[in-house]
Design a protein around this motif. Structure first.
Motif, mmCIF file in Angstrom:
data_model
loop_
_atom_site.group_PDB
_atom_site.id
_atom_site.type_symbol
_atom_site.label_atom_id
_atom_site.label_comp_id
_atom_site.label_asym_id
_atom_site.label_seq_id
_atom_site.Cartn_x
_atom_site.Cartn_y
_atom_site.Cartn_z
ATOM 1 N N PHE A 88 0.800 -1.207 0.000
ATOM 2 C CA PHE A 88 0.000 0.000 0.000
ATOM 3 C C PHE A 88 0.846 1.276 0.000
ATOM 4 O O PHE A 88 0.537 2.218 -0.732
ATOM 5 N N PRO A 89 1.924 1.366 0.798
ATOM 6 C CA PRO A 89 2.744 2.585 0.739
ATOM 7 C C PRO A 89 3.317 2.861 -0.659
ATOM 8 O O PRO A 89 3.378 4.011 -1.084
ATOM 9 N N GLN A 90 3.728 1.809 -1.382
ATOM 10 C CA GLN A 90 4.231 1.997 -2.747
ATOM 11 C C GLN A 90 3.138 2.562 -3.650
ATOM 12 O O GLN A 90 3.381 3.492 -4.427
ATOM 13 N N ILE A 91 1.970 1.965 -3.575
ATOM 14 C CA ILE A 91 0.859 2.402 -4.420
ATOM 15 C C ILE A 91 0.474 3.835 -4.082
ATOM 16 O O ILE A 91 0.234 4.653 -4.980
ATOM 17 N N THR A 92 0.462 4.171 -2.802
ATOM 18 C CA THR A 92 0.148 5.532 -2.374
ATOM 19 C C THR A 92 1.167 6.518 -2.934
ATOM 20 O O THR A 92 0.807 7.587 -3.430
ATOM 21 N N GLU A 93 2.438 6.160 -2.884
ATOM 22 C CA GLU A 93 3.491 7.036 -3.408
ATOM 23 C C GLU A 93 3.323 7.249 -4.917
ATOM 24 O O GLU A 93 3.467 8.373 -5.411
ATOM 25 N N ILE A 94 3.003 6.190 -5.648
ATOM 26 C CA ILE A 94 2.773 6.307 -7.093
ATOM 27 C C ILE A 94 1.598 7.246 -7.358
ATOM 28 O O ILE A 94 1.689 8.174 -8.171
ATOM 29 N N CYS A 95 0.499 7.026 -6.652
ATOM 30 C CA CYS A 95 -0.700 7.847 -6.847
ATOM 31 C C CYS A 95 -0.455 9.305 -6.484
ATOM 32 O O CYS A 95 -0.915 10.219 -7.186
ATOM 33 N N GLU A 96 0.276 9.553 -5.401
ATOM 34 C CA GLU A 96 0.578 10.924 -5.000
ATOM 35 C C GLU A 96 1.488 11.618 -6.007
ATOM 36 O O GLU A 96 1.309 12.807 -6.301
ATOM 37 N N LEU A 97 2.458 10.882 -6.557
ATOM 38 C CA LEU A 97 3.334 11.463 -7.576
ATOM 39 C C LEU A 97 2.536 11.837 -8.826
ATOM 40 O O LEU A 97 2.740 12.912 -9.396
ATOM 41 N N VAL A 98 1.646 10.970 -9.253
ATOM 42 C CA VAL A 98 0.831 11.247 -10.433
ATOM 43 C C VAL A 98 -0.087 12.445 -10.179
ATOM 44 O O VAL A 98 -0.283 13.291 -11.053
ATOM 45 N N ALA A 99 -0.625 12.543 -8.961
ATOM 46 C CA ALA A 99 -1.508 13.672 -8.633
ATOM 47 C C ALA A 99 -0.728 14.987 -8.587
ATOM 48 O O ALA A 99 -1.218 16.019 -9.045
ATOM 49 N N ASN A 134 -5.933 -0.036 -10.340
ATOM 50 C CA ASN A 134 -7.194 0.139 -9.626
ATOM 51 C C ASN A 134 -7.147 1.357 -8.704
ATOM 52 O O ASN A 134 -8.116 2.104 -8.604
ATOM 53 N N GLU A 135 -6.024 1.576 -8.061
ATOM 54 C CA GLU A 135 -5.898 2.733 -7.163
ATOM 55 C C GLU A 135 -5.665 4.032 -7.933
ATOM 56 O O GLU A 135 -6.108 5.089 -7.493
ATOM 57 N N MET A 136 -4.993 3.967 -9.061
ATOM 58 C CA MET A 136 -4.728 5.178 -9.845
ATOM 59 C C MET A 136 -5.996 5.748 -10.470
ATOM 60 O O MET A 136 -6.028 6.925 -10.840
ATOM 61 N N LEU A 137 -7.035 4.959 -10.577
ATOM 62 C CA LEU A 137 -8.262 5.409 -11.239
ATOM 63 C C LEU A 137 -9.035 6.453 -10.445
ATOM 64 O O LEU A 137 -9.991 7.036 -10.951
#
Length: 195
Positions: A88-99, A134-137
């Motif tokens: 989850f921390p990796q996915i959160t970091e990816i999503c935050e970077l994209v945002a 799924n999380e990036m959506l």
């Protein structure tokens, strides 16, 4: 073509006879006989690259350009590497970077879509790509990149019906569920507002 030398003609005839007779006498292979031997099974991480579209690009002369460090694409690439787990921390970091850096989204999305649609990619990697996707959506800009991605809908269609991946029935079910959810959000009208 120039005439064959005697030796070359003999070799060509022997090969033709050998392969011709094998093709004529070989019975049709059953589905289980077409499976690769155990040393080249899908989970062999050392063969993953050689089965990828990236290898085809390199072989055709395109330069290899890994994503720049610190970008969402570099984090996606690291998460999708064989032998790694996605958390989850990796996915959160990816999503935050994209945002925070919308210009990172297209390259990150391309890596994820390639993993989901490439038939030679192991299912373990596809599951990681589905989980991150799924999380990036939840981000509208990422959603737009996924909508514009070539081959995503066909890749998801294949994944929605996947069975017997060799991982487990539970994992197969998760792959189908995530692919169905992503397809619904990305390609249904008002899909993003359903979240």
């Amino acid at each position: 073509p120039p005439p064959l030398t005697r030796d070359a003609a003999l070799i060509e005839r022997a090969a033709s006879d050998a392969f011709g007779s094998m093709a004529q006498s070989a019975p049709a292979a059953s589905p289980s006989a077409r499976r690769p031997p155990p040393e080249v099974l899908e989970d062999a991480p050392e063969l993953e690259f050689w089965r990828s579209d990236g290898w085809i690009d390199i072989w055709s002369g395109l330069p290899l350009q890994p994503p720049a460090e610190g970008t969402a694409a570099s984090l996606v690439r690291a998460a999708l590497l064989p032998g790694t787990n996605v958390n989850f921390p990796q996915i959160t970091e990816i999503c935050e970077l994209v945002a925070s850096k919308p210009e990172d989204a297209p390259e990150a999305v391309k890596l994820l879509v390639n993993a989901m649609r490439d038939s030679s990619v192991p299912f373990r990697k596809k599951l990681k790509a589905l989980t991150i996707t799924n999380e990036m959506l939840y981000d509208d800009r990422s959603l737009a990149c996924f909508r514009a991605a070539q081959g995503l809908q066909q890749g998801l269609s294949t994944l929605r019906s996947v069975r017997d991946t060799g991982l487990s029935n539970y994992v197969d079910e998760n792959i189908r569920m995530l692919a169905t959810e992503i397809d619904k959000v990305v390609f249904s009208e008002g899909g993003a507002s359903n979240r």
